[in-house]
Design an enzyme around this catalytic site. Structure first.
Site, PDB file in Angstrom:
ATOM      1  N   SER A 107      40.188  33.477 -24.796  1.00  0.00           N
ATOM      2  CA  SER A 107      40.956  31.747 -25.140  1.00  0.00           C
ATOM      3  C   SER A 107      40.595  31.797 -26.340  1.00  0.00           C
ATOM      4  O   SER A 107      41.691  30.786 -26.592  1.00  0.00           O
ATOM      5  CB  SER A 107      39.682  31.090 -23.994  1.00  0.00           C
ATOM      6  OG  SER A 107      39.606  29.856 -24.465  1.00  0.00           O
ATOM      7  N   SER A 108      39.635  31.751 -26.749  1.00  0.00           N
ATOM      8  CA  SER A 108      40.263  31.723 -28.519  1.00  0.00           C
ATOM      9  C   SER A 108      40.746  32.463 -29.042  1.00  0.00           C
ATOM     10  O   SER A 108      41.697  31.432 -29.896  1.00  0.00           O
ATOM     11  CB  SER A 108      38.706  31.403 -29.127  1.00  0.00           C
ATOM     12  OG  SER A 108      38.128  32.923 -29.819  1.00  0.00           O
ATOM     13  N   ALA A 109      41.643  33.388 -28.863  1.00  0.00           N
ATOM     14  CA  ALA A 109      42.988  34.050 -29.526  1.00  0.00           C
ATOM     15  C   ALA A 109      43.929  33.381 -29.355  1.00  0.00           C
ATOM     16  O   ALA A 109      45.110  33.348 -29.628  1.00  0.00           O
ATOM     17  CB  ALA A 109      42.825  36.128 -29.486  1.00  0.00           C
ATOM     18  N   ALA A 110      44.066  33.087 -27.826  1.00  0.00           N
ATOM     19  CA  ALA A 110      45.026  32.728 -27.280  1.00  0.00           C
ATOM     20  C   ALA A 110      45.546  31.335 -27.574  1.00  0.00           C
ATOM     21  O   ALA A 110      46.431  31.036 -27.500  1.00  0.00           O
ATOM     22  CB  ALA A 110      45.187  32.913 -25.284  1.00  0.00           C
ATOM     23  N   ASP A 151      42.084  41.705 -28.871  1.00  0.00           N
ATOM     24  CA  ASP A 151      42.587  39.587 -28.138  1.00  0.00           C
ATOM     25  C   ASP A 151      43.525  39.564 -29.073  1.00  0.00           C
ATOM     26  O   ASP A 151      44.469  39.043 -28.142  1.00  0.00           O
ATOM     27  CB  ASP A 151      41.523  38.866 -28.234  1.00  0.00           C
ATOM     28  CG  ASP A 151      39.907  38.803 -27.415  1.00  0.00           C
ATOM     29  OD1 ASP A 151      40.214  39.717 -26.975  1.00  0.00           O
ATOM     30  OD2 ASP A 151      39.292  37.943 -27.047  1.00  0.00           O
TER      31      ASP A 151
HETATM   32  O1  PMV Z   1      34.065  39.296 -24.194  1.00  0.00           O
HETATM   33  P1  PMV Z   1      35.063  39.852 -25.160  1.00  0.00           P
HETATM   34  O2  PMV Z   1      36.585  39.331 -24.000  1.00  0.00           O
HETATM   35  O3  PMV Z   1      34.723  38.928 -25.742  1.00  0.00           O
HETATM   36  O4  PMV Z   1      34.978  41.164 -25.227  1.00  0.00           O
HETATM   37  C1  PMV Z   1      33.511  41.447 -26.060  1.00  0.00           C
HETATM   38  C2  PMV Z   1      33.871  43.388 -26.306  1.00  0.00           C
HETATM   39  C3  PMV Z   1      32.821  43.417 -26.611  1.00  0.00           C
HETATM   40  O5  PMV Z   1      33.287  45.155 -26.989  1.00  0.00           O
HETATM   41  C4  PMV Z   1      31.430  43.538 -26.013  1.00  0.00           C
HETATM   42  C5  PMV Z   1      32.798  43.163 -28.210  1.00  0.00           C
HETATM   43  C6  PMV Z   1      33.827  44.165 -29.378  1.00  0.00           C
HETATM   44  O6  PMV Z   1      33.872  43.128 -30.491  1.00  0.00           O
HETATM   45  O7  PMV Z   1      34.820  44.627 -28.675  1.00  0.00           O
END
Ligand code: PMV
Length: 322
Positions: A107-110, A151
Site C-alpha cells: 500500500s505505501s509504494a502503491a 514494491d
Molecule cells: O511485508 P512486505 O510485503 O513489505 O514484504 C517484506 C519482504 C521481506 O522479504 C520480509 C523484507 C524485504 O525487505 O524484502
C-alpha cells in the site's frame, strides 16, 4: 495576475503480493512478486494557490497536519513536483485505496506511485518508468529506510516481477492458477520479523542459512515451473515455503490456521506472503470453483477480507474460465 500552473491530474497503481522469496531475498536469494490488477490505488491532485490538503486512507486535512503514516505520500508529491519543475507547488491530494494498508500488499509504494503519476499528469511532465521508479524509491525511503525496490516495481508492473541481487526484471510468464488472498486482519511488522530472522541467523548461521537457501531454490524452481505451467508443483512449493518460513518464526497461529483451512478446502498449496506474523496468506487453486471454495474456507476460518485473482488471459486456466 498569473494563472495557476497545471490542471487536475490522475494516477493509478495496484496492490502486490510476494509469491515466493520473502525473507530469503534479504540474504541475496531471488524473489517473485506479482501485481494484483483488480486491487487499485488511485490518486487525484489539484494544484492550488492556497495551502495543500490531503484526503484518503481514513484522514483528511491540511498537508502540514497529516499523521506520520502519510509521510511517504507527502514526500512523493514533493519529489514529483520538483521533477516536474514546480518545486514547492501547493496541491490538494486525494487517494483512494481498494485494499487495506499494513497487510504486505504494497500500500505505501502503491500510494506513493499513484501520487507521483498524478502530479506528473497535473503538470504535463513526461517521465520514463525508470524515472518514476526513482521518484517512488525516494518517497518510500521516508517510510522504510532502505526499500528493496520490489514494491515500487510490482505495484505498477503488468505481470510478475523477478528480483535478484537488487535487480528487478519483469517475468514473461504468470501463474496459470487462481490465487486466493486472505487478510489475517492482523497488522504485520516486517521490521520486527526481518529483525527476528536476522537474530536467528546470527545465532545459527548454518541451519538458518540452509533454510534461507532452500527458500531461494524454491523461487528458482517455481520460475521453471511457471514456464512448464506445472501449477500443482508450484502449489507444493508454496506449502513447503510456508513451513520453512514458520520454522524461522515469522508465521503465527492465525496464518497457520488460514493456510490449513485453504489446504483442507482443496488448495494446491498455500503460504504466508510478505513479512509475516500478520498481513496476508495466499492459496493456489486450479479452477474458479476451487478458488471460491477456498475463499469460503478462509472466511469461515476468520479472514478479515478475501480476494480472488483470476489467471491472466492467455494462460490455460484463464481460457477454461472463459
Ligand atoms: O511485508 P512486505 O510485503 O513489505 O514484504 C517484506 C519482504 C521481506 O522479504 C520480509 C523484507 C524485504 O525487505 O524484502
Amino acid at each position: 495576475m498569473t494563472s495557476l500552473a497545471g490542471h487536475p491530474g490522475y494516477g493509478q497503481t495496484v496492490a502486490k503480493i510476494i509469491l515466493f522469496g520473502e525473507h530469503s531475498v534479504v540474504y541475496g536469494h531471488p524473489a517473485v512478486a506479482m501485481p494484483l490488477q483488480s486491487l487499485k490505488m488511485t490518486a487525484e491532485v489539484e494544484p492550488s494557490d492556497g495551502p495543500g490538503t490531503l484526503a484518503g486512507l481514513g484522514w483528511s486535512g491540511p498537508l502540514d497536519k497529516a499523521p506520520a503514516r502519510f509521510s511517504s505520500i507527502i514526500r512523493a508529491a514533493e519529489v514529483a513536483s520538483a521533477f516536474a519543475g514546480h518545486a514547492g507547488a501547493h496541491l490538494h491530494i486525494t487517494t483512494d485505496a481498494g485494499f487495506p494498508a499494513e497487510r504486505g500488499l504494497g500500500s505505501s509504494a502503491a500510494a506513493a506511485g499513484a501520487v507521483i503519476r498524478a502530479v506528473l499528469d497535473a503538470f504535463d511532465a513526461p517521465a520514463t518508468p525508470d524515472e518514476i521508479f526513482t521518484l517512488t524509491q525516494q518517497a518510500e525511503r521516508v517510510a522504510h529506510g532502505r526499500p528493496s525496490g520490489l514494491d515500487a516495481v510490482a505495484t505498477s508492473a503488468d505481470g510478475p516481477v523477478h528480483f535478484r541481487g537488487g535487480v528487478v526484471t519483469e517475468l514473461d510468464v504468470s501463474p496459470d492458477a487462481w490465487i486466493v488472498i486472505a487478510d489475517s486482519g492482523i497488522q504485520g511488522s516486517t521490521r520486527e520479523t526481518v529483525g527476528h530472522v536476522r537474530a536467528r541467523y546470527e545465532a545459527d548461521p548454518d541451519s538458518v542459512g540452509a533454510v534461507l537457501a532452500r527458500l531461494g531454490d524454491i523461487t528458482d524452481e517455481v520460475i521453471a515451473l511457471l514456464h512448464e505451467r506445472d501449477t500443482p508443483a508450484i502449489g507444493r512449493r508454496a506449502t513447503e515455503a510456508h513451513r520453512l518460513l514458520a520454522s524461522l518464526g515469522v508465521s503465527n497461529d492465525r496464518l497457520d490456521i488460514l493456510v490449513n483451512a485453504a489446504l483442507s478446502a482443496g488448495a494446491l498449496g498455500a503460504k504466508l506472503t510478505g513479512g509475516g506474523r500478520g498481513g496476508c496468506v495466499i492459496a493456489f487453486a486450479d479452477s474458479e470453483e476451487s478458488a471460491h471454495r477456498i475463499e469460503h474456507a478462509f472466511v469461515t476460518a476468520g479472514a478479515a477480507g478475501t480476494w480472488v485473482h483470476a489467471p491472466e488471459p492467455g494462460s490455460l486456466a484463464g481460457e477454461v474460465a472463459r
